[in-house]
Enzyme design. Structure first.
Site, PDB file in Angstrom:
ATOM      1  N   TRP A 122      -8.506   7.232  -4.571  1.00 39.49           N
ATOM      2  CA  TRP A 122      -8.064   5.945  -4.034  1.00 39.49           C
ATOM      3  C   TRP A 122      -9.228   4.966  -3.993  1.00 39.49           C
ATOM      4  O   TRP A 122     -10.364   5.337  -3.738  1.00 39.49           O
ATOM      5  CB  TRP A 122      -7.493   6.136  -2.631  1.00 39.49           C
ATOM      6  N   HIS A 144       0.807  -1.218   0.000  1.00 35.94           N
ATOM      7  CA  HIS A 144       0.000   0.000   0.000  1.00 35.94           C
ATOM      8  C   HIS A 144       0.841   1.270   0.000  1.00 35.94           C
ATOM      9  O   HIS A 144       0.317   2.357   0.252  1.00 35.94           O
ATOM     10  CB  HIS A 144      -0.942   0.021   1.198  1.00 35.94           C
ATOM     11  N   ILE A 200       0.936   6.998   0.138  1.00 38.86           N
ATOM     12  CA  ILE A 200       0.394   5.937   0.985  1.00 38.86           C
ATOM     13  C   ILE A 200      -1.095   5.775   0.701  1.00 38.86           C
ATOM     14  O   ILE A 200      -1.860   6.743   0.761  1.00 38.86           O
ATOM     15  CB  ILE A 200       0.586   6.286   2.475  1.00 38.86           C
ATOM     16  N   CYS A 201      -1.496   4.554   0.413  1.00 39.03           N
ATOM     17  CA  CYS A 201      -2.912   4.246   0.209  1.00 39.03           C
ATOM     18  C   CYS A 201      -3.489   3.791   1.553  1.00 39.03           C
ATOM     19  O   CYS A 201      -3.410   2.622   1.919  1.00 39.03           O
ATOM     20  CB  CYS A 201      -3.059   3.156  -0.861  1.00 39.03           C
ATOM     21  N   LEU A 202      -4.020   4.754   2.306  1.00 44.55           N
ATOM     22  CA  LEU A 202      -4.582   4.495   3.631  1.00 44.55           C
ATOM     23  C   LEU A 202      -5.792   5.412   3.802  1.00 44.55           C
ATOM     24  O   LEU A 202      -5.652   6.638   3.746  1.00 44.55           O
ATOM     25  CB  LEU A 202      -3.520   4.754   4.708  1.00 44.55           C
TER      26      LEU A 202
END
Length: 161
Positions: A154, A91, A98-100
């Site tokens: 996202w 991620h 950051i994919c959060l």
């Protein structure tokens, strides 16, 4: 300069400045375990050292997060990226994005820099493999010229890592 990066350079509102001063004081008195703030004179940009948790794939590895606060923090989420080299993680893109979800769609003004950092450390700690996201090369190529991760749509579909 992108619109997101241009807006992130606006001076902090009084509410944002007061909130950040309070959070910074808390960091100096009681920093979350696994993190070390790098002291700067810029309240609007924090650089934080992240130390991988013992017993994880990232044990004792050190990375740096850059946290840029928008004018209307905490009503608007900060921009949080790893300063390359970013950790190998499904991620985390090689450019540090950051994919959060809490950094975007699930942000709440009740969150703090500490809670964001702990979420990132938890994400790292729960990973079972060191690898880049499948679309890393395409995404990074599309982010050239300073595109902010906040400009990305996202798709949060994988909660196993």
């Amino acid at each position: 300069m992108t619109s997101a990066s241009a807006s992130s350079r606006k001076a902090l509102s009084k509410i944002a400045a007061n909130r950040l001063q309070k959070e910074l004081l808390e960091w100096q008195v009681n920093p979350p375990s696994g993190f070390k703030p790098k002291v700067t004179d810029n309240l609007q940009r924090w650089v934080i050292e992240v130390i991988g948790a013992p017993g994880t794939l990232y044990s004792n590895e050190t990375y740096q997060l850059q946290v840029d606060f928008p004018e209307h923090y905490p009503m608007e989420a900060p921009q949080v990226v790893f300063i390359p080299p970013a950790p190998l993680h499904p991620h985390i893109y090689s450019n540090g994005h950051i994919c959060l979800d809490i950094l975007y769609d699930s942000w709440s003004p009740a969150m703090t820099v500490s809670s964001v950092c702990l979420s990132i450390l938890s994400m790292l700690s729960s990973s079972t493999e060191k690898q880049r996201p499948a679309d890393n090369d395409r995404y990074v190529k599309n982010c050239r010229n300073g595109r902010s991760p906040k400009e990305t749509r996202w798709w949060f579909h994988d909660d196993k890592v």
